[in-house]
Design a protein around this motif. Sequence first.
Motif, PDB file in Angstrom:
ATOM      1  N   ALA A 282      57.672  -5.469 -43.646  1.00  0.00           N
ATOM      2  CA  ALA A 282      57.570  -4.454 -44.935  1.00  0.00           C
ATOM      3  C   ALA A 282      56.730  -3.811 -45.438  1.00  0.00           C
ATOM      4  O   ALA A 282      56.648  -2.121 -45.695  1.00  0.00           O
ATOM      5  CB  ALA A 282      58.533  -5.684 -45.843  1.00  0.00           C
ATOM      6  N   THR A 283      55.717  -4.151 -44.911  1.00  0.00           N
ATOM      7  CA  THR A 283      54.356  -3.515 -45.515  1.00  0.00           C
ATOM      8  C   THR A 283      54.154  -2.249 -44.448  1.00  0.00           C
ATOM      9  O   THR A 283      53.512  -1.316 -44.553  1.00  0.00           O
ATOM     10  CB  THR A 283      53.202  -4.864 -45.341  1.00  0.00           C
ATOM     11  OG1 THR A 283      53.205  -5.519 -46.401  1.00  0.00           O
ATOM     12  CG2 THR A 283      51.615  -4.074 -45.780  1.00  0.00           C
ATOM     13  N   VAL A 284      53.818  -2.680 -43.280  1.00  0.00           N
ATOM     14  CA  VAL A 284      53.184  -2.288 -41.998  1.00  0.00           C
ATOM     15  C   VAL A 284      54.460  -0.881 -42.160  1.00  0.00           C
ATOM     16  O   VAL A 284      54.236   0.819 -41.939  1.00  0.00           O
ATOM     17  CB  VAL A 284      53.484  -2.547 -40.452  1.00  0.00           C
ATOM     18  CG1 VAL A 284      53.287  -1.631 -39.821  1.00  0.00           C
ATOM     19  CG2 VAL A 284      51.954  -3.586 -40.136  1.00  0.00           C
ATOM     20  N   GLY A 285      55.608  -0.720 -42.455  1.00  0.00           N
ATOM     21  CA  GLY A 285      56.640  -0.109 -42.457  1.00  0.00           C
ATOM     22  C   GLY A 285      56.212   0.995 -43.174  1.00  0.00           C
ATOM     23  O   GLY A 285      56.576   2.404 -43.354  1.00  0.00           O
ATOM     24  N   ILE A 286      55.776   0.592 -44.835  1.00  0.00           N
ATOM     25  CA  ILE A 286      55.976   1.262 -46.175  1.00  0.00           C
ATOM     26  C   ILE A 286      54.633   1.865 -45.931  1.00  0.00           C
ATOM     27  O   ILE A 286      54.563   3.299 -45.755  1.00  0.00           O
ATOM     28  CB  ILE A 286      55.518   0.261 -47.342  1.00  0.00           C
ATOM     29  CG1 ILE A 286      56.980  -0.373 -47.432  1.00  0.00           C
ATOM     30  CG2 ILE A 286      54.947   1.053 -48.335  1.00  0.00           C
ATOM     31  CD1 ILE A 286      57.077  -0.698 -48.491  1.00  0.00           C
ATOM     32  N   ALA A 287      53.768   1.541 -45.405  1.00  0.00           N
ATOM     33  CA  ALA A 287      52.149   2.010 -45.515  1.00  0.00           C
ATOM     34  C   ALA A 287      52.454   3.388 -43.734  1.00  0.00           C
ATOM     35  O   ALA A 287      51.860   4.347 -44.319  1.00  0.00           O
ATOM     36  CB  ALA A 287      50.911   1.368 -44.132  1.00  0.00           C
ATOM     37  N   THR A 288      53.239   3.656 -42.536  1.00  0.00           N
ATOM     38  CA  THR A 288      53.535   3.939 -41.962  1.00  0.00           C
ATOM     39  C   THR A 288      54.510   5.353 -41.898  1.00  0.00           C
ATOM     40  O   THR A 288      54.092   6.724 -42.541  1.00  0.00           O
ATOM     41  CB  THR A 288      54.079   3.593 -40.345  1.00  0.00           C
ATOM     42  OG1 THR A 288      53.590   2.884 -39.935  1.00  0.00           O
ATOM     43  CG2 THR A 288      54.360   4.370 -39.275  1.00  0.00           C
ATOM     44  N   ALA A 289      55.616   5.277 -43.498  1.00  0.00           N
ATOM     45  CA  ALA A 289      56.619   6.033 -43.328  1.00  0.00           C
ATOM     46  C   ALA A 289      56.203   6.414 -45.149  1.00  0.00           C
ATOM     47  O   ALA A 289      56.078   8.373 -45.190  1.00  0.00           O
ATOM     48  CB  ALA A 289      58.154   5.502 -43.987  1.00  0.00           C
ATOM     49  N   PHE A 290      54.968   5.953 -45.672  1.00  0.00           N
ATOM     50  CA  PHE A 290      54.742   6.608 -46.793  1.00  0.00           C
ATOM     51  C   PHE A 290      52.918   7.255 -47.268  1.00  0.00           C
ATOM     52  O   PHE A 290      52.765   7.764 -47.308  1.00  0.00           O
ATOM     53  CB  PHE A 290      54.417   5.610 -47.954  1.00  0.00           C
ATOM     54  CG  PHE A 290      54.948   5.383 -48.751  1.00  0.00           C
ATOM     55  CD1 PHE A 290      55.513   6.277 -49.762  1.00  0.00           C
ATOM     56  CD2 PHE A 290      55.749   4.111 -49.318  1.00  0.00           C
ATOM     57  CE1 PHE A 290      56.139   6.950 -51.401  1.00  0.00           C
ATOM     58  CE2 PHE A 290      56.620   4.272 -50.211  1.00  0.00           C
ATOM     59  CZ  PHE A 290      57.075   4.977 -51.108  1.00  0.00           C
ATOM     60  N   GLY A 291      52.987   7.461 -45.521  1.00  0.00           N
ATOM     61  CA  GLY A 291      51.316   8.199 -44.804  1.00  0.00           C
ATOM     62  C   GLY A 291      51.323   9.244 -45.238  1.00  0.00           C
ATOM     63  O   GLY A 291      50.902  10.028 -45.998  1.00  0.00           O
ATOM     64  N   PRO A 292      53.205  10.097 -44.526  1.00  0.00           N
ATOM     65  CA  PRO A 292      52.751  11.738 -44.620  1.00  0.00           C
ATOM     66  C   PRO A 292      53.142  11.760 -46.362  1.00  0.00           C
ATOM     67  O   PRO A 292      52.141  13.252 -46.615  1.00  0.00           O
ATOM     68  CB  PRO A 292      54.203  11.930 -44.280  1.00  0.00           C
ATOM     69  CG  PRO A 292      53.887  10.000 -43.357  1.00  0.00           C
ATOM     70  CD  PRO A 292      53.767   9.536 -44.042  1.00  0.00           C
ATOM     71  N   THR A 293      53.315  11.012 -46.899  1.00  0.00           N
ATOM     72  CA  THR A 293      54.060  11.418 -48.507  1.00  0.00           C
ATOM     73  C   THR A 293      52.871  11.276 -49.100  1.00  0.00           C
ATOM     74  O   THR A 293      51.880  13.107 -50.431  1.00  0.00           O
ATOM     75  CB  THR A 293      54.660  10.214 -49.618  1.00  0.00           C
ATOM     76  OG1 THR A 293      56.235  10.161 -48.682  1.00  0.00           O
ATOM     77  CG2 THR A 293      55.281  11.002 -51.077  1.00  0.00           C
TER      78      THR A 293
END
Length: 511
Positions: free
Chosen positions: A172-183
Amino acid sequence: MSDSISPSAAASPAPTRADSARPGAHPPTTDIALTSPQRWRAFWVCVTVAAITILDLSKVNVALPSIESALGAGSTELQLIVSGYVLTFGLVLVPMGRLGDQRSRRGLFIVGLSLFTVTSLVCALAINPVMLLVGRLLQGVAAGIQMPQVLGLIQQLFQGKERGRAFGLFGATVGIATAFGPTLGGLLILLGGPTDGWRWIFWVNVPLCLIAIGLTVWLLPRTRTPSRRALSFDLFGVFLFGLAVLSLMWPFLFTTGSPDDDPRRWWLLVAFVLFAGAFVAWERHYEARGKQPLIRFALFRISSFRNGTFLIAAYFTAIPALFLLTTLFLQTGLGLEPVFAGMVTIGFALANALFSWIGGNLVGTYGRPIVVWGLVGVLLCVLGLAATALFVPQEWVAWVMAGVMVLGGAGGGLVLSPNQTLTLADIPVKQGGIAGSIGQLGQRIGSSIGTAVGLSLFYATIYREQGGAASDIVVYHDAYAYGLTAVALFVAVAFVIAVIDLSSRRRKKGA
């Protein structure tokens, strides 16, 4: 079910007689028993470190147009700023995983985070593309020091269903970091302004790293007794391994889609075959002499590890390219500001976090089918994004893409943490760091190749069609569609591997 995690697989196998009998072998250090609060405290330190590392894989993507404008970087330099980080990340993963299995993971955390802090300052202060590139390459080294310790420590601390929950939260953390990175990257560019906003992407790492160092020093307990034996480290193997990885990734790093790309770069793949063959031969010779090799190829005889490693490599060949192509299309094709282009991935991040947690809790019961259905969701997301770009009115494209991304995030969540648990389920805990490093290496190589392939198709289409009869928006539609075709193929490969693994597990059940 045979494709779920068996109780025996979750146990910590003891070292084999062959391991302890080798005169030159390094005996495993003794694990220190920790209470449940201590274990989870160590876990959250790991999660913090992983989040910082992964954020830099994606948040720089939205800054490429700003960096190009501010520093005058060309397409090759922009490609290297993204993929060079991945290259050095991948080069040091396996050696650092091997080192972490023998020595202090806590100490390596501190070394890696300290280097990451310094290199972030170098990137933030860069006055030309070369200085930024050097900073990014060294940042990748720092990330490669940290990440193997994260996976090795989680493997060491948790067993059974608790390990599934831990990997669920990690996913979950990796997913959030990956997808929130562009934001996050887009927001920092907005706050910092069009000229120097991209520098804020690197400045923000400094306080984050200092916090992580503090957490490591004050909260991460000792998990092992120190070893008094000499370090067992295959230096020549590391050298051959580095040459093999470098020769594999180099041609892709210099693939930009420009007509000026040098076709001779592909000859390096011949060198890769030679170096890889030499590395395998040396490692087997080294192990036959009773020493500890850099990589134990016997790990690949474990079908769950082999299939899971190849699956996640194919998956990560697709996902970073998906994010990069989408933000580029929205920024350069539709003219969205970086912050709004980045916000399209928020739904992916939230759904990914939720379903990573759900998948981590269910994988012990249902096993590989969860991953299969997750990949179906990701593939539908890729097809939906392409259809949205081609057929939805321009003013609604970003909104519809944001909705489609939710489906992709849900599917991705069912892939990442369940596959991590299944991949490491049969791996001895004492080899958790090196096994996790091999998986991470596959992800980094996949990310580099996928990003290069996606970008080259995107820009090659623009070079080919611009100046013709087609309007600019049609050119960008075509470029995005060609790039996503490669992404869809990579996801399909991951799906095929998942189905093969599922069939293998069910055959074993019936045997």
